[in-house]
Design a protein around this motif. Sequence first.
Motif, PDB file in Angstrom:
ATOM      1  N   GLN A  92      -0.747   4.875  -0.879  1.00 27.37           N
ATOM      2  CA  GLN A  92      -0.197   6.103  -0.309  1.00 27.37           C
ATOM      3  C   GLN A  92       0.514   6.984  -1.332  1.00 27.37           C
ATOM      4  O   GLN A  92       0.476   8.212  -1.236  1.00 27.37           O
ATOM      5  CB  GLN A  92       0.761   5.750   0.830  1.00 27.37           C
ATOM      6  CG  GLN A  92       0.075   5.078   2.011  1.00 27.37           C
ATOM      7  CD  GLN A  92      -1.065   5.917   2.560  1.00 27.37           C
ATOM      8  OE1 GLN A  92      -0.880   7.059   2.964  1.00 27.37           O
ATOM      9  NE2 GLN A  92      -2.268   5.342   2.571  1.00 27.37           N
ATOM     10  N   GLU A  93       1.175   6.379  -2.289  1.00 21.29           N
ATOM     11  CA  GLU A  93       1.803   7.120  -3.377  1.00 21.29           C
ATOM     12  C   GLU A  93       1.341   6.506  -4.693  1.00 21.29           C
ATOM     13  O   GLU A  93       1.390   5.289  -4.857  1.00 21.29           O
ATOM     14  CB  GLU A  93       3.336   7.065  -3.294  1.00 21.29           C
ATOM     15  CG  GLU A  93       3.923   7.815  -2.120  1.00 21.29           C
ATOM     16  CD  GLU A  93       5.443   7.854  -2.169  1.00 21.29           C
ATOM     17  OE1 GLU A  93       6.031   7.401  -3.178  1.00 21.29           O
ATOM     18  OE2 GLU A  93       6.044   8.323  -1.188  1.00 21.29           O
ATOM     19  N   ILE A  94       0.916   7.362  -5.628  1.00 18.09           N
ATOM     20  CA  ILE A  94       0.342   6.875  -6.883  1.00 18.09           C
ATOM     21  C   ILE A  94       1.110   7.479  -8.056  1.00 18.09           C
ATOM     22  O   ILE A  94       1.334   8.692  -8.113  1.00 18.09           O
ATOM     23  CB  ILE A  94      -1.151   7.247  -6.974  1.00 18.09           C
ATOM     24  CG1 ILE A  94      -1.918   6.608  -5.808  1.00 18.09           C
ATOM     25  CG2 ILE A  94      -1.738   6.793  -8.309  1.00 18.09           C
ATOM     26  CD1 ILE A  94      -3.328   7.129  -5.644  1.00 18.09           C
ATOM     27  N   ASN A 144      -4.973  15.262  -6.059  1.00 16.91           N
ATOM     28  CA  ASN A 144      -4.620  14.705  -4.760  1.00 16.91           C
ATOM     29  C   ASN A 144      -3.101  14.657  -4.581  1.00 16.91           C
ATOM     30  O   ASN A 144      -2.370  14.295  -5.496  1.00 16.91           O
ATOM     31  CB  ASN A 144      -5.222  13.302  -4.636  1.00 16.91           C
ATOM     32  CG  ASN A 144      -5.181  12.773  -3.219  1.00 16.91           C
ATOM     33  OD1 ASN A 144      -4.118  12.526  -2.673  1.00 16.91           O
ATOM     34  ND2 ASN A 144      -6.348  12.588  -2.621  1.00 16.91           N
ATOM     35  N   LYS A 153      -1.328  12.631  -3.143  1.00 18.94           N
ATOM     36  CA  LYS A 153      -0.756  11.289  -3.219  1.00 18.94           C
ATOM     37  C   LYS A 153      -0.349  10.914  -4.645  1.00 18.94           C
ATOM     38  O   LYS A 153       0.378   9.946  -4.841  1.00 18.94           O
ATOM     39  CB  LYS A 153      -1.744  10.258  -2.667  1.00 18.94           C
ATOM     40  CG  LYS A 153      -1.960  10.389  -1.154  1.00 18.94           C
ATOM     41  CD  LYS A 153      -2.894   9.319  -0.621  1.00 18.94           C
ATOM     42  CE  LYS A 153      -3.060   9.446   0.888  1.00 18.94           C
ATOM     43  NZ  LYS A 153      -3.967   8.411   1.457  1.00 18.94           N
ATOM     44  N   ILE A 154      -0.823  11.682  -5.627  1.00 17.59           N
ATOM     45  CA  ILE A 154      -0.413  11.452  -7.013  1.00 17.59           C
ATOM     46  C   ILE A 154       0.917  12.160  -7.219  1.00 17.59           C
ATOM     47  O   ILE A 154       1.003  13.388  -7.132  1.00 17.59           O
ATOM     48  CB  ILE A 154      -1.464  11.976  -7.995  1.00 17.59           C
ATOM     49  CG1 ILE A 154      -2.814  11.319  -7.719  1.00 17.59           C
ATOM     50  CG2 ILE A 154      -1.029  11.711  -9.436  1.00 17.59           C
ATOM     51  CD1 ILE A 154      -3.964  11.970  -8.434  1.00 17.59           C
ATOM     52  N   VAL A 157      -8.075   6.424 -10.388  1.00 22.18           N
ATOM     53  CA  VAL A 157      -7.291   7.023  -9.313  1.00 22.18           C
ATOM     54  C   VAL A 157      -8.044   6.920  -7.992  1.00 22.18           C
ATOM     55  O   VAL A 157      -7.478   6.555  -6.951  1.00 22.18           O
ATOM     56  CB  VAL A 157      -6.960   8.498  -9.630  1.00 22.18           C
ATOM     57  CG1 VAL A 157      -6.367   9.192  -8.407  1.00 22.18           C
ATOM     58  CG2 VAL A 157      -5.993   8.582 -10.811  1.00 22.18           C
ATOM     59  N   GLN A 158      -9.334   7.219  -8.027  1.00 24.33           N
ATOM     60  CA  GLN A 158     -10.140   7.145  -6.808  1.00 24.33           C
ATOM     61  C   GLN A 158     -10.199   5.718  -6.270  1.00 24.33           C
ATOM     62  O   GLN A 158     -10.198   5.505  -5.056  1.00 24.33           O
ATOM     63  CB  GLN A 158     -11.548   7.677  -7.078  1.00 24.33           C
ATOM     64  CG  GLN A 158     -11.610   9.170  -7.327  1.00 24.33           C
ATOM     65  CD  GLN A 158     -11.034   9.981  -6.166  1.00 24.33           C
ATOM     66  OE1 GLN A 158     -11.307   9.717  -4.997  1.00 24.33           O
ATOM     67  NE2 GLN A 158     -10.220  10.974  -6.508  1.00 24.33           N
ATOM     68  N   THR A 208      -7.793   3.487  -6.511  1.00 24.21           N
ATOM     69  CA  THR A 208      -6.519   3.226  -5.837  1.00 24.21           C
ATOM     70  C   THR A 208      -6.490   3.891  -4.461  1.00 24.21           C
ATOM     71  O   THR A 208      -5.939   3.329  -3.504  1.00 24.21           O
ATOM     72  CB  THR A 208      -5.327   3.708  -6.680  1.00 24.21           C
ATOM     73  OG1 THR A 208      -5.359   5.125  -6.814  1.00 24.21           O
ATOM     74  CG2 THR A 208      -5.330   3.069  -8.054  1.00 24.21           C
ATOM     75  N   LEU A 209      -7.071   5.067  -4.362  1.00 22.43           N
ATOM     76  CA  LEU A 209      -7.127   5.750  -3.061  1.00 22.43           C
ATOM     77  C   LEU A 209      -8.009   4.979  -2.084  1.00 22.43           C
ATOM     78  O   LEU A 209      -7.678   4.840  -0.899  1.00 22.43           O
ATOM     79  CB  LEU A 209      -7.641   7.180  -3.246  1.00 22.43           C
ATOM     80  CG  LEU A 209      -6.708   8.139  -3.990  1.00 22.43           C
ATOM     81  CD1 LEU A 209      -7.424   9.439  -4.316  1.00 22.43           C
ATOM     82  CD2 LEU A 209      -5.450   8.413  -3.168  1.00 22.43           C
ATOM     83  N   GLN A 210      -9.129   4.457  -2.600  1.00 23.04           N
ATOM     84  CA  GLN A 210     -10.020   3.666  -1.747  1.00 23.04           C
ATOM     85  C   GLN A 210      -9.343   2.397  -1.251  1.00 23.04           C
ATOM     86  O   GLN A 210      -9.651   1.903  -0.160  1.00 23.04           O
ATOM     87  CB  GLN A 210     -11.283   3.308  -2.529  1.00 23.04           C
ATOM     88  CG  GLN A 210     -12.188   4.487  -2.841  1.00 23.04           C
ATOM     89  CD  GLN A 210     -13.227   4.172  -3.898  1.00 23.04           C
ATOM     90  OE1 GLN A 210     -13.496   3.001  -4.202  1.00 23.04           O
ATOM     91  NE2 GLN A 210     -13.823   5.204  -4.481  1.00 23.04           N
ATOM     92  N   LYS A 224       0.821  -1.208   0.000  1.00 24.13           N
ATOM     93  CA  LYS A 224       0.000   0.000   0.000  1.00 24.13           C
ATOM     94  C   LYS A 224       0.858   1.264   0.000  1.00 24.13           C
ATOM     95  O   LYS A 224       0.337   2.368  -0.075  1.00 24.13           O
ATOM     96  CB  LYS A 224      -0.960  -0.009   1.182  1.00 24.13           C
ATOM     97  CG  LYS A 224      -2.035  -1.082   1.049  1.00 24.13           C
ATOM     98  CD  LYS A 224      -3.177  -0.897   2.010  1.00 24.13           C
ATOM     99  CE  LYS A 224      -4.281  -1.926   1.745  1.00 24.13           C
ATOM    100  NZ  LYS A 224      -5.440  -1.752   2.647  1.00 24.13           N
TER     101      LYS A 224
END
Length: 320
Positions: free
Chosen positions: A133-135, A158, A160-161, A124-125, A127-129, A60
């Motif tokens: 932590q880093e995308i 975001n 985190k991207i 993207v959303q 992956t956040l769900q 993650k």
Amino acid sequence: MPYIKDSKYDKSIPFWHKNAHFSTIYAAKFKNFAPPKYEREKVELSDGDFLTVDYKIQSKEKAVILCHGLEGNSKRTYINSCADYFLNENFSVFAWNNRTCGGEMNRLPRLYHHGVIEDLEEVVQLTLQKGMQEIYLIGFSMGGAQVMNYFGRNQDMNSKIKAGVAVSVPVEVKASAESLKKGFNRVYMKNFVLDLTKKLKVKSEQFPELMDWNKIKNISNFDYLDDNFTAPIHGFIDKDDYYHTVSPARNIENINKPVLVLNALDDPFLGEGCFPIQWAEKNLFLHLETPKYGGHCAYPMRNSSYSYAEIRAFEFFKSL
């Protein structure tokens, strides 16, 4: 940021891959690389349609989103080798399918195109769900255009991207369409047109009153297909409006997170305007690397089953 004219790739390419068509066809038709053992999730969209996303959670801490090219999918060879490379580096991988590309026809009239970023945002959303932590984003060809447009049109994304890589990307879509009219390149165009025509025939059965579907029988090139189908289905005036609007060149000056564009000078799919040297020299976040060789979504390596594209992408992310 740097314009990298002298690419390390040119020093490592096998001599038999210095022919762009050979490299391109080898990578697309003959190279084999099995996909990871993914889980698949159907993502329901706000407009009533859906996407399919193949993913594997490795960690993650870091995740990479992979975006395929025109008429590709999440299990194309270039996606598979990239996914495997990043899984081995302990990244989680999310390989998504544009509408109509995941093995199941979508519900609405629209298909997909180079400027689609709202569907990428849905991935993207996701992956956040899943708690990433880093995308990081990597796109190939049309997928590269989607990545560049995503970074160019999202000024408050975001935190985190972190960064993106666009490989073999048509920065000016019209220039790419024009290149595919020339010489042997017409073979590539014919294959794309045949595949897209099949999908339009399905759409004609789903939505018979939507437009004059009889024009399907006249499709022989991108000009006719995009003028009569792609543009009107997706809300553009005509093919020229479509090509202009969806090109990453329209948003390149607004990119404000690190993005690497990896475009080979011998790429048969690219033309004038696809090598944004001036923008790379002006935009602190845009990195441009233009190897002399590489073909289209190919970049074969000596003594390696991986391509230079994923190796370079990982190196780029690691350097940030």
